[in-house]
Design a protein around this motif. Structure first.
Motif, mmCIF file in Angstrom:
data_model
loop_
_atom_site.group_PDB
_atom_site.id
_atom_site.type_symbol
_atom_site.label_atom_id
_atom_site.label_comp_id
_atom_site.label_asym_id
_atom_site.label_seq_id
_atom_site.Cartn_x
_atom_site.Cartn_y
_atom_site.Cartn_z
ATOM 1 N N LEU A 109 0.827 -1.211 0.000
ATOM 2 C CA LEU A 109 0.000 0.000 0.000
ATOM 3 C C LEU A 109 0.861 1.261 0.000
ATOM 4 N N VAL A 110 1.953 1.230 0.758
ATOM 5 C CA VAL A 110 2.858 2.390 0.789
ATOM 6 C C VAL A 110 3.429 2.660 -0.607
ATOM 7 N N LEU A 111 3.893 1.622 -1.277
ATOM 8 C CA LEU A 111 4.478 1.800 -2.618
ATOM 9 C C LEU A 111 3.423 2.170 -3.652
ATOM 10 N N PHE A 112 2.220 1.620 -3.505
ATOM 11 C CA PHE A 112 1.126 1.978 -4.400
ATOM 12 C C PHE A 112 0.787 3.459 -4.234
ATOM 13 N N MET A 113 0.794 3.919 -2.997
ATOM 14 C CA MET A 113 0.557 5.335 -2.734
ATOM 15 C C MET A 113 1.669 6.202 -3.337
ATOM 16 N N GLN A 114 2.890 5.693 -3.279
ATOM 17 C CA GLN A 114 4.019 6.423 -3.874
ATOM 18 C C GLN A 114 3.790 6.671 -5.359
ATOM 19 N N THR A 115 3.250 5.676 -6.052
ATOM 20 C CA THR A 115 2.939 5.835 -7.476
ATOM 21 C C THR A 115 1.925 6.951 -7.692
ATOM 22 N N GLY A 116 0.865 6.963 -6.867
ATOM 23 C CA GLY A 116 -0.142 8.017 -6.987
ATOM 24 C C GLY A 116 0.436 9.395 -6.758
ATOM 25 N N LEU A 117 1.274 9.517 -5.748
ATOM 26 C CA LEU A 117 1.904 10.807 -5.449
ATOM 27 C C LEU A 117 2.770 11.280 -6.619
ATOM 28 N N LEU A 118 3.557 10.360 -7.178
ATOM 29 C CA LEU A 118 4.431 10.721 -8.303
ATOM 30 C C LEU A 118 3.625 11.110 -9.533
ATOM 31 N N LEU A 119 2.498 10.428 -9.749
ATOM 32 C CA LEU A 119 1.628 10.814 -10.873
ATOM 33 C C LEU A 119 1.091 12.231 -10.694
ATOM 34 N N VAL A 120 0.672 12.558 -9.480
ATOM 35 C CA VAL A 120 0.163 13.910 -9.208
ATOM 36 C C VAL A 120 1.229 14.954 -9.518
ATOM 37 N N PHE A 121 2.467 14.692 -9.119
ATOM 38 C CA PHE A 121 3.529 15.687 -9.266
ATOM 39 C C PHE A 121 4.130 15.753 -10.670
ATOM 40 N N THR A 122 3.815 14.765 -11.523
ATOM 41 C CA THR A 122 4.405 14.771 -12.868
ATOM 42 C C THR A 122 3.374 14.838 -13.993
ATOM 43 N N ALA A 123 2.091 14.670 -13.688
ATOM 44 C CA ALA A 123 1.056 14.605 -14.732
ATOM 45 C C ALA A 123 0.901 15.941 -15.445
ATOM 46 N N LEU A 124 0.857 15.869 -16.776
ATOM 47 C CA LEU A 124 0.589 17.043 -17.612
ATOM 48 C C LEU A 124 -0.740 16.889 -18.347
ATOM 49 N N ASP A 125 -1.486 15.852 -17.983
ATOM 50 C CA ASP A 125 -2.825 15.595 -18.493
ATOM 51 C C ASP A 125 -3.758 15.605 -17.277
ATOM 52 N N ALA A 126 -4.832 16.378 -17.341
ATOM 53 C CA ALA A 126 -5.704 16.563 -16.178
ATOM 54 C C ALA A 126 -6.361 15.264 -15.731
ATOM 55 N N PHE A 127 -6.729 14.410 -16.684
ATOM 56 C CA PHE A 127 -7.345 13.133 -16.313
ATOM 57 C C PHE A 127 -6.333 12.255 -15.582
ATOM 58 N N LEU A 128 -5.092 12.251 -16.056
ATOM 59 C CA LEU A 128 -4.030 11.489 -15.401
ATOM 60 C C LEU A 128 -3.756 12.053 -14.001
ATOM 61 N N PHE A 129 -3.788 13.376 -13.886
ATOM 62 C CA PHE A 129 -3.625 14.029 -12.585
ATOM 63 C C PHE A 129 -4.700 13.552 -11.613
ATOM 64 N N TYR A 130 -5.942 13.471 -12.095
ATOM 65 C CA TYR A 130 -7.039 13.027 -11.237
ATOM 66 C C TYR A 130 -6.873 11.553 -10.848
ATOM 67 N N VAL A 131 -6.423 10.738 -11.778
ATOM 68 C CA VAL A 131 -6.168 9.318 -11.480
ATOM 69 C C VAL A 131 -5.122 9.195 -10.371
ATOM 70 N N GLY A 132 -4.023 9.952 -10.502
ATOM 71 C CA GLY A 132 -2.988 9.938 -9.466
ATOM 72 C C GLY A 132 -3.517 10.419 -8.134
ATOM 73 N N TRP A 133 -4.360 11.442 -8.171
ATOM 74 C CA TRP A 133 -4.973 12.008 -6.959
ATOM 75 C C TRP A 133 -5.763 10.937 -6.205
ATOM 76 N N GLU A 134 -6.552 10.147 -6.950
ATOM 77 C CA GLU A 134 -7.362 9.104 -6.318
ATOM 78 C C GLU A 134 -6.526 7.892 -5.922
ATOM 79 N N ILE A 135 -5.517 7.562 -6.722
ATOM 80 C CA ILE A 135 -4.634 6.435 -6.388
ATOM 81 C C ILE A 135 -3.937 6.682 -5.060
ATOM 82 N N ALA A 136 -3.562 7.932 -4.800
ATOM 83 C CA ALA A 136 -2.892 8.261 -3.542
ATOM 84 C C ALA A 136 -3.834 8.167 -2.348
ATOM 85 N N LEU A 137 -5.132 8.391 -2.586
ATOM 86 C CA LEU A 137 -6.113 8.376 -1.495
ATOM 87 C C LEU A 137 -6.434 6.955 -1.028
#
Length: 483
Positions: A109-137
């Motif tokens: 779960l910690v590593l899965f959350m890490q992926t979500g956080l990294l997606l939020v900080f690197t996404a240049l597509d709004a839908f991808l940003f939202y996916v990362g936002w929810e993956i981290a939650l």
């Protein structure tokens, strides 16, 4: 394979592998190795990074072409410090659990959350940003819900409802912006170029702002935070306070203010006022706390209020201060929560009145704790000083009274943090302290790394400031000229 894509894949691969490992002694080193690999890849990206205003290491792969959704990621001077923070703290957070019996599912779960956080900080597509936002939650919900304290079910549900409601508002805003793009895509650059009228921007502003304000959290959207921080396992609290709340601040800088500058100009003063109220309110509440973990939770609200205020005055000094202070806060708050975990592990209490005189039995812990506390209150030559100094300069440029109220977080913070240190480490000992052992092994290693970072950044913050300087300046100019 591009290093940035590899960076996003490593935690996922590690999470899948760890999900099937039940042996705790095997899960711990595998989780740590995966996090160190991610940190190593981050190091190669940092080595190749040019600190200008450009977007680097971009990967733009069609994901759902029919809907204009792309797997579009990249790193610039605004995202690089947060990628560093995420991948620098995750190994330390994993290391903090080495004296506990945690299953592979926890580390997955910690590593899965890490992926979500990294997606939020690197996404240049709004839908991808939202996916990362929810993956981290999702992972942090289960971390708190499965490994939290006695009241974890009620507290975790409240946290989930708050954050999920904010996320839905943001999703509605993203979908609306998508419908306004002539070429029907979710690209960040396309959203920046939209010429929205003032009324529309007001709605967009609040839809994004509420989502980000809940995540930080900013007064009055903070009510989920103290209970969640206290009930969550210490590693979960570290993830929430050290990294996850930075998602909200990053969202303000990257998405909200450039997309809805007219909403920002109309409601910026209101948000500044909320930030100032939060600073004073949280500091006063922190002063009255007897549970050390709850005290640090309220102090975090005050510090984040200062960072948010710096974002909303929107000048180079305040934004640079916000960028470096996000890193500094992450380092300091992880250290604070871990020291409390070490003490509570041995004394079976977090109440200040049940402590006292720990420095006699644990001089190394007392010294390390002092350095972390001094960094948290922004003493010169510690990491917290430069960020708070830049934030105050930026706020002063916006108005003297903003700077005066913001300065209260430093004054009040020094009072309650030093008072807390005195109550825990100094004074007379009691029976509980007789068998208290000083730090060693992984505890000493983790806190030693944090102390080195606190002192190193305090002595020479220039490299971190240089990372974001050009990108921050460019973004401020963009908001002034594009709209």
């Amino acid at each position: 394979m591009d290093n940035l894509v590899l960076l996003l894949l490593v935690p996922i691969i590690g999470a899948v592998l760890l999900a099937f490992i039940k042996n705790t002694n095997l899960a711990k080193p595998i989780a740590l190795i995966c996090s160190l690999i991610a940190l190593g890849i981050t190091g190669t990206l940092l080595g190749a990074f040019v600190p200008d205003a450009s977007m680097q290491f971009e990967q733009n792969i069609p994901w759902i072409p029919a809907l204009g959704i792309h797997f579009h990621v990249g790193i610039d001077g605004i995202s690089m410090p947060l990628v560093l923070l995420t991948n620098g703290l995750i190994p330390l957070i994993i290391l903090s659990t080495f004296k506990q019996q945690q299953r592979g599912a926890f580390y997955a779960l910690v590593l899965f959350m890490q992926t979500g956080l990294l997606l939020v900080f690197t996404a240049l597509d709004a839908f991808l940003f939202y996916v990362g936002w929810e993956i981290a939650l999702i992972p942090i919900y289960f971390i708190c819900g499965l490994w939290g304290g006695e009241n974890r079910a009620r507290v975790t549900l409240k946290f989930f409802i708050y954050t999920f409601a904010g996320s839905l508002l943001m999703l509605i805003a993203i979908i609306y912006l998508y419908t306004q793009v002539p070429t029907a895509n979710y690209e960040l650059s396309s959203f920046y170029e939209l010429k929205l009228d003032e009324k529309t921007q007001r709605y967009i502003f609040w839809a994004f702002f509420i989502a980000f304000a809940i995540k930080m959290p900013l007064f009055p959207f903070h009510t989920w935070q103290p209970d969640t921080y206290v009930e969550a396992p210490t590693a979960g609290t570290m993830l929430l306070s050290g990294i996850m709340l930075k998602m909200g601040v990053y969202g303000l800088i990257r998405w909200l203010l450039p997309i809805a500058p007219l909403g920002f100009s109309q409601y910026g003063t209101l948000v500044l006022s909320l930030a100032m109220i939060g600073i004073v309110y949280a500091s006063i509440i922190a002063f009255k706390q007897r549970d050390v973990k709850r005290l640090i939770a309220y102090s975090s609200i005050a510090h984040v209020g200062l960072i948010a205020a710096g974002v909303f005055v929107w000048n180079v000094q305040s934004l640079q201060g916000a960028m470096i202070q996000m890193i500094n806060h992450g380092i300091s708050v992880v250290g604070l929560f871990f020291v409390i975990e070490i003490i509570a592990r041995q004394l079976k209490t977090r109440e200040i009145q049940d402590m006292g005189g720990l420095a006699k039995n644990a001089p190394t812990l007392a010294l390390v704790f002092l350095v972390i506390v001094l960094g948290a209150i922004g003493l010169p030559l510690t990491n917290g000083f430069i960020g708070e100094f830049l934030l105050l300069i930026g706020l002063y440029q916006a108005g003297l009274w903003w700077a005066i109220f913001a300065g209260l977080t430093i004054i009040l913070g020094a009072v309650y943090m030093l008072r807390m240190y005195q109550g825990v480490m100094l004074g007379e000992t009691n029976e509980r302290m007789t068998y208290f052992k000083d730090i060693s092994g992984t505890d000493l290693l983790l806190l030693g790394v944090l102390v080195v970072l606190i002192i190193a950044i305090g002595l020479y913050p220039r490299p971190l400031l240089h990372l974001s300087e050009a990108a921050v300046t460019n973004l401020i100019e963009q908001v002034k000229t594009v709209h």
